[in-house]
Scaffold this motif. Structure first.
Motif, PDB file in Angstrom:
ATOM      1  N   PRO A 293      14.115  -7.061  57.641  1.00 52.70           N
ATOM      2  CA  PRO A 293      13.278  -6.096  56.921  1.00 52.70           C
ATOM      3  C   PRO A 293      12.065  -5.625  57.725  1.00 52.70           C
ATOM      4  O   PRO A 293      11.512  -4.568  57.444  1.00 52.70           O
ATOM      5  CB  PRO A 293      12.836  -6.857  55.674  1.00 52.70           C
ATOM      6  CG  PRO A 293      13.010  -8.296  55.999  1.00 52.70           C
ATOM      7  CD  PRO A 293      14.079  -8.391  57.034  1.00 52.70           C
ATOM      8  N   VAL A 294      11.671  -6.387  58.740  1.00 59.34           N
ATOM      9  CA  VAL A 294      10.499  -6.059  59.546  1.00 59.34           C
ATOM     10  C   VAL A 294      10.802  -6.409  60.998  1.00 59.34           C
ATOM     11  O   VAL A 294      11.491  -7.392  61.273  1.00 59.34           O
ATOM     12  CB  VAL A 294       9.261  -6.872  59.073  1.00 59.34           C
ATOM     13  CG1 VAL A 294       8.060  -6.615  59.952  1.00 59.34           C
ATOM     14  CG2 VAL A 294       8.927  -6.560  57.624  1.00 59.34           C
ATOM     15  N   LEU A 295      10.298  -5.602  61.923  1.00 55.17           N
ATOM     16  CA  LEU A 295      10.446  -5.885  63.344  1.00 55.17           C
ATOM     17  C   LEU A 295       9.077  -6.205  63.936  1.00 55.17           C
ATOM     18  O   LEU A 295       8.051  -5.731  63.442  1.00 55.17           O
ATOM     19  CB  LEU A 295      11.057  -4.681  64.076  1.00 55.17           C
ATOM     20  CG  LEU A 295      12.439  -4.246  63.599  1.00 55.17           C
ATOM     21  CD1 LEU A 295      12.870  -2.975  64.324  1.00 55.17           C
ATOM     22  CD2 LEU A 295      13.449  -5.357  63.777  1.00 55.17           C
ATOM     23  N   TYR A 296       9.069  -6.979  65.011  1.00 55.13           N
ATOM     24  CA  TYR A 296       7.824  -7.392  65.646  1.00 55.13           C
ATOM     25  C   TYR A 296       7.813  -6.946  67.103  1.00 55.13           C
ATOM     26  O   TYR A 296       8.687  -7.309  67.868  1.00 55.13           O
ATOM     27  CB  TYR A 296       7.664  -8.926  65.562  1.00 55.13           C
ATOM     28  CG  TYR A 296       7.594  -9.393  64.132  1.00 55.13           C
ATOM     29  CD1 TYR A 296       6.379  -9.444  63.470  1.00 55.13           C
ATOM     30  CD2 TYR A 296       8.745  -9.751  63.433  1.00 55.13           C
ATOM     31  CE1 TYR A 296       6.305  -9.860  62.150  1.00 55.13           C
ATOM     32  CE2 TYR A 296       8.681 -10.164  62.116  1.00 55.13           C
ATOM     33  CZ  TYR A 296       7.455 -10.209  61.481  1.00 55.13           C
ATOM     34  OH  TYR A 296       7.390 -10.611  60.166  1.00 55.13           O
ATOM     35  N   ARG A 297       6.784  -6.157  67.470  1.00 59.35           N
ATOM     36  CA  ARG A 297       6.638  -5.706  68.844  1.00 59.35           C
ATOM     37  C   ARG A 297       5.611  -6.615  69.529  1.00 59.35           C
ATOM     38  O   ARG A 297       4.488  -6.772  69.064  1.00 59.35           O
ATOM     39  CB  ARG A 297       6.171  -4.257  68.922  1.00 59.35           C
ATOM     40  CG  ARG A 297       6.101  -3.746  70.354  1.00 59.35           C
ATOM     41  CD  ARG A 297       5.478  -2.353  70.522  1.00 59.35           C
ATOM     42  NE  ARG A 297       5.487  -1.514  69.357  1.00 59.35           N
ATOM     43  CZ  ARG A 297       6.459  -0.614  69.054  1.00 59.35           C
ATOM     44  NH1 ARG A 297       7.496  -0.456  69.850  1.00 59.35           N
ATOM     45  NH2 ARG A 297       6.377   0.125  67.974  1.00 59.35           N
TER      46      ARG A 297
ATOM     47  N   VAL B  49       8.134 -18.240  62.759  1.00 54.92           N
ATOM     48  CA  VAL B  49       9.341 -19.047  62.950  1.00 54.92           C
ATOM     49  C   VAL B  49      10.214 -18.949  61.698  1.00 54.92           C
ATOM     50  O   VAL B  49      11.437 -18.822  61.793  1.00 54.92           O
ATOM     51  CB  VAL B  49       8.986 -20.513  63.281  1.00 54.92           C
ATOM     52  CG1 VAL B  49      10.218 -21.390  63.299  1.00 54.92           C
ATOM     53  CG2 VAL B  49       8.262 -20.590  64.622  1.00 54.92           C
ATOM     54  N   MET B  50       9.591 -18.955  60.524  1.00 52.47           N
ATOM     55  CA  MET B  50      10.344 -18.786  59.278  1.00 52.47           C
ATOM     56  C   MET B  50      11.024 -17.423  59.232  1.00 52.47           C
ATOM     57  O   MET B  50      12.160 -17.302  58.767  1.00 52.47           O
ATOM     58  CB  MET B  50       9.421 -18.964  58.068  1.00 52.47           C
ATOM     59  CG  MET B  50       8.921 -20.386  57.879  1.00 52.47           C
ATOM     60  SD  MET B  50       7.696 -20.545  56.565  1.00 52.47           S
ATOM     61  CE  MET B  50       8.666 -20.106  55.124  1.00 52.47           C
ATOM     62  N   VAL B  51      10.347 -16.409  59.731  1.00 51.38           N
ATOM     63  CA  VAL B  51      10.926 -15.062  59.788  1.00 51.38           C
ATOM     64  C   VAL B  51      12.195 -15.068  60.646  1.00 51.38           C
ATOM     65  O   VAL B  51      13.224 -14.511  60.250  1.00 51.38           O
ATOM     66  CB  VAL B  51       9.905 -14.045  60.350  1.00 51.38           C
ATOM     67  CG1 VAL B  51      10.589 -12.738  60.739  1.00 51.38           C
ATOM     68  CG2 VAL B  51       8.799 -13.796  59.347  1.00 51.38           C
ATOM     69  N   ALA B  52      12.123 -15.694  61.813  1.00 51.35           N
ATOM     70  CA  ALA B  52      13.289 -15.731  62.702  1.00 51.35           C
ATOM     71  C   ALA B  52      14.471 -16.390  62.002  1.00 51.35           C
ATOM     72  O   ALA B  52      15.609 -15.907  62.081  1.00 51.35           O
ATOM     73  CB  ALA B  52      12.951 -16.457  64.004  1.00 51.35           C
ATOM     74  N   TRP B  53      14.215 -17.488  61.298  1.00 51.70           N
ATOM     75  CA  TRP B  53      15.279 -18.172  60.564  1.00 51.70           C
ATOM     76  C   TRP B  53      15.810 -17.280  59.439  1.00 51.70           C
ATOM     77  O   TRP B  53      17.020 -17.117  59.276  1.00 51.70           O
ATOM     78  CB  TRP B  53      14.765 -19.502  59.999  1.00 51.70           C
ATOM     79  CG  TRP B  53      15.830 -20.307  59.342  1.00 51.70           C
ATOM     80  CD1 TRP B  53      16.667 -21.204  59.945  1.00 51.70           C
ATOM     81  CD2 TRP B  53      16.197 -20.288  57.963  1.00 51.70           C
ATOM     82  NE1 TRP B  53      17.527 -21.747  59.015  1.00 51.70           N
ATOM     83  CE2 TRP B  53      17.256 -21.196  57.791  1.00 51.70           C
ATOM     84  CE3 TRP B  53      15.734 -19.589  56.848  1.00 51.70           C
ATOM     85  CZ2 TRP B  53      17.860 -21.430  56.553  1.00 51.70           C
ATOM     86  CZ3 TRP B  53      16.327 -19.818  55.614  1.00 51.70           C
ATOM     87  CH2 TRP B  53      17.386 -20.730  55.484  1.00 51.70           C
TER      88      TRP B  53
ATOM     89  N   LYS C 154      17.940 -14.437  60.731  1.00 51.46           N
ATOM     90  CA  LYS C 154      19.249 -14.886  61.209  1.00 51.46           C
ATOM     91  C   LYS C 154      20.186 -15.246  60.058  1.00 51.46           C
ATOM     92  O   LYS C 154      21.356 -14.870  60.061  1.00 51.46           O
ATOM     93  CB  LYS C 154      19.077 -16.093  62.137  1.00 51.46           C
ATOM     94  CG  LYS C 154      20.406 -16.640  62.651  1.00 51.46           C
ATOM     95  CD  LYS C 154      20.209 -17.780  63.624  1.00 51.46           C
ATOM     96  CE  LYS C 154      21.561 -18.273  64.131  1.00 51.46           C
ATOM     97  NZ  LYS C 154      21.397 -19.310  65.157  1.00 51.46           N
ATOM     98  N   TRP C 155      19.688 -15.975  59.075  1.00 44.66           N
ATOM     99  CA  TRP C 155      20.558 -16.560  58.065  1.00 44.66           C
ATOM    100  C   TRP C 155      20.552 -15.846  56.717  1.00 44.66           C
ATOM    101  O   TRP C 155      21.472 -16.058  55.918  1.00 44.66           O
ATOM    102  CB  TRP C 155      20.189 -18.028  57.860  1.00 44.66           C
ATOM    103  CG  TRP C 155      20.436 -18.846  59.083  1.00 44.66           C
ATOM    104  CD1 TRP C 155      19.503 -19.297  59.979  1.00 44.66           C
ATOM    105  CD2 TRP C 155      21.700 -19.284  59.575  1.00 44.66           C
ATOM    106  NE1 TRP C 155      20.106 -19.987  60.989  1.00 44.66           N
ATOM    107  CE2 TRP C 155      21.460 -20.007  60.776  1.00 44.66           C
ATOM    108  CE3 TRP C 155      23.014 -19.153  59.126  1.00 44.66           C
ATOM    109  CZ2 TRP C 155      22.476 -20.590  61.520  1.00 44.66           C
ATOM    110  CZ3 TRP C 155      24.023 -19.735  59.870  1.00 44.66           C
ATOM    111  CH2 TRP C 155      23.750 -20.441  61.053  1.00 44.66           C
ATOM    112  N   LEU C 156      19.568 -15.000  56.439  1.00 42.81           N
ATOM    113  CA  LEU C 156      19.458 -14.436  55.100  1.00 42.81           C
ATOM    114  C   LEU C 156      19.358 -12.913  55.032  1.00 42.81           C
ATOM    115  O   LEU C 156      19.440 -12.346  53.952  1.00 42.81           O
ATOM    116  CB  LEU C 156      18.225 -15.034  54.389  1.00 42.81           C
ATOM    117  CG  LEU C 156      18.194 -16.558  54.290  1.00 42.81           C
ATOM    118  CD1 LEU C 156      16.852 -17.015  53.728  1.00 42.81           C
ATOM    119  CD2 LEU C 156      19.338 -17.076  53.447  1.00 42.81           C
ATOM    120  N   ALA C 157      19.196 -12.228  56.163  1.00 42.58           N
ATOM    121  CA  ALA C 157      18.967 -10.784  56.136  1.00 42.58           C
ATOM    122  C   ALA C 157      20.201  -9.997  55.706  1.00 42.58           C
ATOM    123  O   ALA C 157      20.083  -8.905  55.170  1.00 42.58           O
ATOM    124  CB  ALA C 157      18.481 -10.298  57.501  1.00 42.58           C
TER     125      ALA C 157
END
Length: 150
Positions: free
Chosen positions: A110-114, A94-98, A101-104
């Motif tokens: 930097p990383v994708l999730y399949r 969930v932190m990754v999603a945030w 969205k807001w910091l990338a």
């Protein structure tokens, strides 16, 4: 100065912070999740001091988030996520999603999730366990639970 004991607060956020609120802990969990399970691998990837890494690993083992397993006769240890630890990784997703969205920024994630079930690249989305609809901070009321402070 003595540190506040967040684990004793009648608050699930505070209790979770007692386990992973120190900045290195989520990064250690991330690394173990992606396959860096040995002390030397973690230390090299994170650039963390051996002393701090030892303290953090011991803390996460003591809290039941990681399990220490021998991998040779010296003994040397590798660290694996327990069921409790795997569920904490869900919090990190969930932190990754945030963060994506807001910091990338312009560079993107930097990383994708399949997703194993469908094979598609995706991100975590919060949904209601009862109706399946999206669930965000503006969509809920906070009510006292059975473990609320008196």
């Amino acid at each position: 100065m003595q540190r506040t004991d967040f684990g004793e607060m009648a608050c699930s956020i505070a209790r979770t912070l007692d386990v992973i609120g120190e900045p290195w802990s989520p990064l250690i969990l991330r690394d173990i999740w992606v396959g860096f399970t040995r002390f030397e691998q973690l230390q090299a990837d994170l650039g963390i001091s051996r002393k701090v890494l030892t303290e953090r690993l011991n803390h996460l083992v003591d809290r039941g988030v990681l399990e220490r397993r021998p991998y040779d006769r010296r003994p040397r240890w590798e660290y694996v996520l327990t069921e409790k630890g795997l569920e904490l990784v869900d919090v990190l997703m969930v932190m990754v999603a945030w963060g994506d969205k807001w910091l990338a920024g312009a560079a993107g994630a930097p990383v994708l999730y399949r997703h194993h079930a469908c094979g598609e690249i995706s991100q975590v989305a919060l949904t209601c366990a009862h109706c399946g609809k999206p669930m965000h901070a503006r969509d809920v009321d906070v009510l006292p639970g059975p473990g609320a402070a008196a």
